[in-house]
Design an enzyme around this catalytic site. Structure first.
Site, PDB file in Angstrom:
ATOM      1  N   ARG A  38       0.826  -1.214   0.000  1.00 34.61           N
ATOM      2  CA  ARG A  38       0.000   0.000   0.000  1.00 34.61           C
ATOM      3  C   ARG A  38       0.864   1.270   0.000  1.00 34.61           C
ATOM      4  O   ARG A  38       0.493   2.266  -0.609  1.00 34.61           O
ATOM      5  CB  ARG A  38      -0.947  -0.008   1.199  1.00 34.61           C
ATOM      6  N   GLY A 379     -12.433  -4.170   1.483  1.00 35.01           N
ATOM      7  CA  GLY A 379     -13.847  -3.761   1.542  1.00 35.01           C
ATOM      8  C   GLY A 379     -14.240  -2.853   0.381  1.00 35.01           C
ATOM      9  O   GLY A 379     -15.312  -3.015  -0.204  1.00 35.01           O
TER      10      GLY A 379
HETATM   11  O1  LIG Z   1      -7.750  -1.979   5.318  1.00 33.41           O
HETATM   12  C1  LIG Z   1      -8.709  -1.521   4.684  1.00 33.41           C
HETATM   13  O2  LIG Z   1      -9.463  -2.236   3.959  1.00 33.41           O
HETATM   14  C2  LIG Z   1      -8.918  -0.034   4.684  1.00 33.41           C
HETATM   15  O3  LIG Z   1      -7.792   0.621   5.165  1.00 33.41           O
HETATM   16  C3  LIG Z   1     -10.154   0.337   5.478  1.00 33.41           C
HETATM   17  O4  LIG Z   1      -9.987  -0.028   6.833  1.00 33.41           O
HETATM   18  P1  LIG Z   1     -11.270  -0.234   7.760  1.00 33.41           P
HETATM   19  O5  LIG Z   1     -11.952  -1.498   7.311  1.00 33.41           O
HETATM   20  O6  LIG Z   1     -10.748  -0.325   9.168  1.00 33.41           O
HETATM   21  O7  LIG Z   1     -12.177   0.959   7.564  1.00 33.41           O
END
Ligand SMILES: O=C(O)[C@H](O)COP(=O)(O)O
Ligand SMILES: Nc1ncnc2c1ncn2[C@@H]1O[C@H](COP(=O)(O)OP(=O)(O)OP(=O)(O)O)[C@@H](O)[C@H]1O
Length: 399
Positions: A38, A379
Site C-alpha cells: 500500500r 472492503g
Molecule cells: O484496510 C482496509 O481495507 C482499509 O484501510 C479500510 O480499513 P477499515 O476497514 O478499518 O475501515
C-alpha cells in the site's frame, strides 16, 4: 458519470500545503511492516507533489482505535517504512489537528513530506464530523485523495474534507478506478467472474450484482457448497450455510434471467480434517461422504474453470477456490491462477483481482505480478464490485 480532477489539473503548487489522504493501514508484526504494497502504491503521488515543491502532508488511519489514542496504532510506527519506500525524509506530527500539526507544518520547506498522527484517534473522523473536517482543512490549501481502499468509508478525511478544500484524485485512486472500470464497468466481453472464499453471507450483494454484469460466474470455495446444497446435493460436513439455500436459488434464478452461466464444481477434494497434508481424495460432487468436507474443487472442475478462463477476454476474481492456506487444498486456486496469468501474459486476457486472501493466494501461486491489476483494497473493492457508490470517490466527482 462526472469526472474528477486529478494531479494533471494541479499546477503551480510550489509552497502550497497539500493534504494527501493515503491508506497506510498495512500489516505489522513485531513493530515492522510486513507488506509495504500500500505504501508503494501511494508513493508516486507523494513523489510527484514533492517534486512540484508542494508541502506534502499525509493523512491516514491505522487500525480501528475507536476515537482514542492507542500506542500500538500510532502512525509513528509506520513512518520509517514510508521513508524507506520513498527514500526521502518523512517528518511526523503527534496529532493530525491542533498545535502539534500546526507547528510541524510551520517548519516545513517546499518539497518536504510530513505524516500526521492517526486520524482515527479522534471521534470526529469516523462520524465525519464537519467540525473535525474543518480542523483538518485548516492545515491545507488543497486536498488529494489517494486512498481508494478507504473510499468506502464516509469519514472526515476520506469524504468530509473534500467539501472544505479544492479536491483531487491521486494517481493510485485514478489507476484503481480505471482498472476496475475495465474489469466491470465497461469490460471487453466475454467477461468471467470467479468468486470463492468461505461464505455466501458476506458476498450476497456481490453475487447479485455480478450475475447481471458478467457472462459466466464461477463459484468456488466454501460458498459453492451452499449453492450445491440448494440444488439438493449432500455436502456432508463441508462448510455450508444451509439457511441461505433460498438466497442461493434466487441468485441462480437471477443469473438465468440475465443470461449468465453459473459454473459450479463437478468434483471436489475431500478430507476429514482441516489441516495441511490431511488424507484426501477426489470424489464426484454427488458422492461426498457424510463425514467428510470438501476443501477444494476437483481436477474436472478446474478443467471447466480453465475453459471459461480461455474463453474470457476479461476476468474479475475475488475469493480463493479452496482452503488455499493448507496444502494440497491450494491446487485448484493455483492452477486457475496460473492459467489466467498465462493468458494475461499472452495479451489475451484482462485480469483484475482484489481481496486480502485473494491477493495472498495469487502471491502464493507466484502470479500476482502477471495479473493486469491487483487491487490493494479489501472492503472498497467488494463494495465497488457490488455496484455501490463509494463516498470517497463520489464526493470527488461532485464537489
Ligand atoms: O484496510 C482496509 O481495507 C482499509 O484501510 C479500510 O480499513 P477499515 O476497514 O478499518 O475501515
Ligand atoms: N472449501 C472451503 N472450506 C472452508 N474454507 C474455505 C474453502 N474454500 C475457501 N475457504 C476459505 O475462504 C477464505 C478466504 O475467503 P474470503 O472471502 O475471506 O477471501 P477474500 O475476499 O479474498 O479475503 P478478505 O476478506 O481478507 O478481503 C480462506 O481463509 C479459505 O481458507
Amino acid at each position: 458519470m462526472p469526472a474528477f480532477k486529478t494531479l494533471d489539473d494541479l499546477n503551480d503548487i510550489a509552497g502550497k500545503r497539500v493534504l494527501v489522504r493515503v491508506d497506510l493501514n498495512v500489516p505489522v508484526s513485531e513493530g515492522r511492516v510486513t507488506d509495504a504494497t500500500r505504501i508503494e502504491r501511494v508513493a508516486p503521488t507523494i513523489r510527484e507533489l514533492s517534486n512540484k515543491q508542494a508541502k506534502v502532508i499525509l493523512l491516514a488511519h491505522f487500525g480501528r482505535p475507536k476515537g482514542e489514542p492507542v500506542a500500538d496504532m500510532s502512525l509513528s510506527l509506520i513512518a520509517p517504512a514510508v521513508e524507506d519506500v520513498l527514500d526521502h525524509a518523512v517528518f511526523f506530527a503527534a496529532d493530525c489537528i491542533g498545535q502539534p500539526a500546526e507547528e510541524a507544518i510551520a517548519k516545513m520547506n517546499n518539497g518536504d513530506i510530513l505524516l500526521l498522527e492517526n486520524t482515527r484517534f479522534h471521534k470526529g473522523e469516523e462520524k465525519n464530523d464537519p467540525e473535525f473536517a474543518a480542523a483538518l482543512a485548516k492545515n491545507g490549501d488543497i486536498y488529494v485523495n489517494d486512498a481508494f481502499s478507504a473510499a468506502h468509508r464516509a469519514h472526515a478525511s476520506t469524504e468530509g474534507l473534500a467539501r472544505h478544500l479544492p479536491a483531487y484524485a491521486g494517481r493510485t485512486m485514478q489507476e484503481e478506478l480505471e482498472a476496475l472500470e475495465k474489469g466491470l464497468g465497461n469490460p471487453t466481453r466475454p467477461v468471467v467472474a470467479i468468486v470463492g472464499g468461505a461464505k455466501v453471507s458476506t458476498k450476497i450483494d456481490l453475487l447479485m450484482n455480478l450475475v447481471t454484469k458478467v457472462d459466466a460466474l464461477v463459484i468456488g470455495g466454501g460458498m459453492a457448497n451452499t449453492f450445491l446444497a440448494a440444488q439438493g446435493i449432500d455436502v456432508g460436513k463441508s462448510l455450508c450455510e444451509h439457511d441461505l439455500a433460498e438466497t442461493a436459488r434466487k441468485i441462480m434464478a437471477e443469473a438465468e434471467t440475465a443470461g449468465c452461466s453459473i459454473v459450479l464444481p463437478v468434483d471436489g477434494v475431500i478430507a476429514r480434517e482441516f489441516k495441511a497434508g490431511a488424507e484426501n481424495e477426489v470424489v464426484a460432487i454427488d458422492a461426498i461422504p457424510a463425514d467428510a468436507m470438501m476443501l477444494d474443487v476437483g481436477p474436472k472442475s478446474v478443467e471447466k474453470i480453465n475453459d471459461w478462463i480461455s474463453k474470457a477476454q476479461t476476468l474479475v476474481w475475488n475469493g480463493p477456490l479452496g482452503a488455499f492456506e493448507i496444502e494440497p487444498f491450494d491446487t485448484a486456486t493455483v492452477e486457475a491462477a496460473r492459467h489466467a496469468a498465462e493468458r494475461t501474459r499472452a495479451g489475451k486476457l484482462i485480469s483484475v483481482a482484489g481481496g486480502g486472501d485473494t491477493v495472498a493466494a495469487l502471491h502464493h501461486a507466484g502470479v500476482a505480478e502477471d495479473f493486469t491489476y491487483i487491487s490493494t483494497a479489501g472492503g472498497a473493492f467488494l463494495e465497488w464490485m457490488e455496484g455501490k457508490e463509494l463516498p470517497g470517490v463520489d464526493v470527488l466527482r461532485h464537489v
